[in-house]
Each structure stands twice: as structure tokens, then as C-alpha cells.
Design a protein around this motif. Structure first.
Motif, PDB file in Angstrom:
ATOM      1  N   GLY A   1       0.775  -1.229   0.000  1.00 13.86           N
ATOM      2  CA  GLY A   1       0.000   0.000   0.000  1.00 13.86           C
ATOM      3  C   GLY A   1       0.809   1.282   0.000  1.00 13.86           C
ATOM      4  O   GLY A   1       0.241   2.364   0.062  1.00 13.86           O
ATOM      5  N   LYS A   2       2.125   1.182  -0.097  1.00 15.27           N
ATOM      6  CA  LYS A   2       3.000   2.368  -0.087  1.00 15.27           C
ATOM      7  C   LYS A   2       3.586   2.584  -1.479  1.00 15.27           C
ATOM      8  O   LYS A   2       4.306   1.718  -1.993  1.00 15.27           O
ATOM      9  N   PHE A   3       3.279   3.750  -2.056  1.00 17.44           N
ATOM     10  CA  PHE A   3       3.713   4.038  -3.426  1.00 17.44           C
ATOM     11  C   PHE A   3       4.583   5.281  -3.470  1.00 17.44           C
ATOM     12  O   PHE A   3       4.428   6.195  -2.662  1.00 17.44           O
ATOM     13  N   LEU A   4       5.454   5.314  -4.449  1.00 14.31           N
ATOM     14  CA  LEU A   4       6.221   6.509  -4.736  1.00 14.31           C
ATOM     15  C   LEU A   4       5.433   7.294  -5.773  1.00 14.31           C
ATOM     16  O   LEU A   4       5.363   6.919  -6.941  1.00 14.31           O
ATOM     17  N   LEU A   5       4.773   8.359  -5.331  1.00 12.76           N
ATOM     18  CA  LEU A   5       3.941   9.176  -6.204  1.00 12.76           C
ATOM     19  C   LEU A   5       4.340  10.627  -5.979  1.00 12.76           C
ATOM     20  O   LEU A   5       4.119  11.182  -4.904  1.00 12.76           O
ATOM     21  N   GLN A   6       4.973  11.202  -6.996  1.00 11.75           N
ATOM     22  CA  GLN A   6       5.490  12.564  -6.864  1.00 11.75           C
ATOM     23  C   GLN A   6       5.200  13.349  -8.130  1.00 11.75           C
ATOM     24  O   GLN A   6       5.438  12.857  -9.233  1.00 11.75           O
ATOM     25  N   ARG A   7       4.700  14.557  -7.942  1.00 14.88           N
ATOM     26  CA  ARG A   7       4.470  15.479  -9.059  1.00 14.88           C
ATOM     27  C   ARG A   7       3.765  14.796 -10.240  1.00 14.88           C
ATOM     28  O   ARG A   7       4.152  14.943 -11.393  1.00 14.88           O
ATOM     29  N   GLY A   8       2.727  14.050  -9.914  1.00 19.57           N
ATOM     30  CA  GLY A   8       1.922  13.439 -10.964  1.00 19.57           C
ATOM     31  C   GLY A   8       2.562  12.240 -11.627  1.00 19.57           C
ATOM     32  O   GLY A   8       2.119  11.809 -12.696  1.00 19.57           O
ATOM     33  N   GLN A   9       3.600  11.695 -10.994  1.00 19.43           N
ATOM     34  CA  GLN A   9       4.247  10.531 -11.562  1.00 19.43           C
ATOM     35  C   GLN A   9       4.322   9.417 -10.523  1.00 19.43           C
ATOM     36  O   GLN A   9       4.682   9.644  -9.364  1.00 19.43           O
ATOM     37  N   LEU A  10       3.990   8.229 -10.953  1.00 14.93           N
ATOM     38  CA  LEU A  10       4.006   7.036 -10.107  1.00 14.93           C
ATOM     39  C   LEU A  10       5.240   6.221 -10.495  1.00 14.93           C
ATOM     40  O   LEU A  10       5.430   5.903 -11.674  1.00 14.93           O
ATOM     41  N   ILE A  11       6.069   5.921  -9.502  1.00  9.19           N
ATOM     42  CA  ILE A  11       7.345   5.269  -9.783  1.00  9.19           C
ATOM     43  C   ILE A  11       7.322   3.840  -9.251  1.00  9.19           C
ATOM     44  O   ILE A  11       7.024   3.609  -8.075  1.00  9.19           O
ATOM     45  N   CYS A  12       7.643   2.902 -10.109  1.00 10.81           N
ATOM     46  CA  CYS A  12       7.711   1.499  -9.688  1.00 10.81           C
ATOM     47  C   CYS A  12       8.909   1.328  -8.757  1.00 10.81           C
ATOM     48  O   CYS A  12      10.033   1.724  -9.077  1.00 10.81           O
ATOM     49  N   ALA A  13       8.673   0.724  -7.617  1.00 10.04           N
ATOM     50  CA  ALA A  13       9.716   0.569  -6.607  1.00 10.04           C
ATOM     51  C   ALA A  13      10.759  -0.480  -6.989  1.00 10.04           C
ATOM     52  O   ALA A  13      11.830  -0.522  -6.395  1.00 10.04           O
ATOM     53  N   VAL A  14      10.481  -1.291  -7.983  1.00  8.81           N
ATOM     54  CA  VAL A  14      11.401  -2.390  -8.298  1.00  8.81           C
ATOM     55  C   VAL A  14      12.604  -1.902  -9.117  1.00  8.81           C
ATOM     56  O   VAL A  14      13.751  -2.052  -8.711  1.00  8.81           O
ATOM     57  N   HIS A  15      12.347  -1.304 -10.280  1.00 11.16           N
ATOM     58  CA  HIS A  15      13.453  -0.840 -11.122  1.00 11.16           C
ATOM     59  C   HIS A  15      13.296   0.620 -11.550  1.00 11.16           C
ATOM     60  O   HIS A  15      13.998   1.085 -12.439  1.00 11.16           O
ATOM     61  N   GLY A  16      12.303   1.311 -10.993  1.00  7.52           N
ATOM     62  CA  GLY A  16      12.204   2.744 -11.206  1.00  7.52           C
ATOM     63  C   GLY A  16      11.442   3.216 -12.427  1.00  7.52           C
ATOM     64  O   GLY A  16      11.532   4.393 -12.783  1.00  7.52           O
TER      65      GLY A  16
END
Ligand code: FES
Length: 132
Positions: free
Chosen positions: A69-84
Motif C-alpha cells: 500500500g506504499k507508493f512513490l507518487l510525486q508530481r503526478g508521476q508514479l514510480i515502480c519501486a522495483v526498477h524505477g
């Protein structure tokens, strides 16, 4: 001959609209009906609109969250935690990283009476979730 009109399934509420704040994402794990596929979802709010995607990265098929349930979401962009891989939150298109040009799979949702609901054509039997 069936004389009864076809009944559409009841809508399935995913979460309250006011619980999904702008710029945040939540994960929802839907347990599919027997014979169906599990439906792991990312639900996010971007520019006032609710978006839902399968929580499956097109690069290597992994979940995008770095913890449940924890996501990297910044400035309208969602970043996959595995390889970016970096996805545009508006349409799920990968704009940078190993799967540039590919898309997250969008899932149809609607908002009704303050609830975000799964569209009737995407009907799991049960929903459980974790939020960011
Ligand atoms: S699995 Fe998401 S970037 Fe590799």
C-alpha cells in the motif's frame, strides 16, 4: 426462454472519495470470483480525477508498491519501486525507465454518492485494501 430481464450486478465500493486525497495512492486487493483472476489495484487521485490501474508493472510484472500500500507518487508521476519505471498518473504511460512507452493497465471506476466504485464490467467478489 428466460422472461426475466438481466440484472446488472450491484456496484462494488472500493473506498470513499474523500479518503483518497489529491496526490496520494492506495492499494486494493480484489479477490476475484472463482475462476477469475485476482485484481490488485492502485487507486489514485490526480488533478481531481480518480484513476485506477492494475498493480502490475509492464516491465517485469511486479507490484509497484515498495511496501504493501506504499507508493512513490510525486508530481503526478508514479514510480515502480522495483526498477524505477516512471508512469504518468493521468494515463499510466511509462515516461521513463525500462518499459518506456508501455502502459499500466487502466481499470474502469466511477464515483457515485461519494464512493469510488468498480465499474460493473470488472466485478470481483470481495475487496480488501491498504492505504498510503
Ligand atoms: S518491475 Fe517495475 S520497473 Fe521493473
Amino acid at each position: 426462454m428466460d422472461t426475466h430481464p438481466a440484472q446488472s450486478p450491484s456496484p462494488i465500493a472500493l473506498c470513499r472519495l474523500d479518503a483518497l486525497v489529491e496526490g496520494a495512492a492506495v492499494a486494493l486487493d480484489a479477490v476475484a470470483q472463482a475462476g477469475g483472476e485476482p485484481l490488485d489495484l492502485i487507486l489514485l487521485r490526480h488533478a481531481g480525477e480518480v484513476r485506477a490501474f492494475r498493480n502490475v508493472c509492464p516491465h517485469a510484472g511486479r507490484r509497484l508498491d515498495y511496501a504493501p500500500g506504499k507508493f512513490l507518487l510525486q508530481r503526478g508521476q508514479l514510480i515502480c519501486a522495483v526498477h524505477g519505471a516512471t508512469f504518468d498518473a493521468a494515463d499510466g504511460r511509462c515516461v521513463a525507465g525500462p518499459c518506456r512507452g508501455e502502459h499500466l493497465q487502466a481499470v474502469a471506476v466511477r464515483v457515485e454518492d461519494g464512493l469510488i466504485q468498480l465499474a460493473p464490467n470488472q466485478h470481483p467478489a470481495a475487496i480488501s485494501g491498504t492505504s498510503d
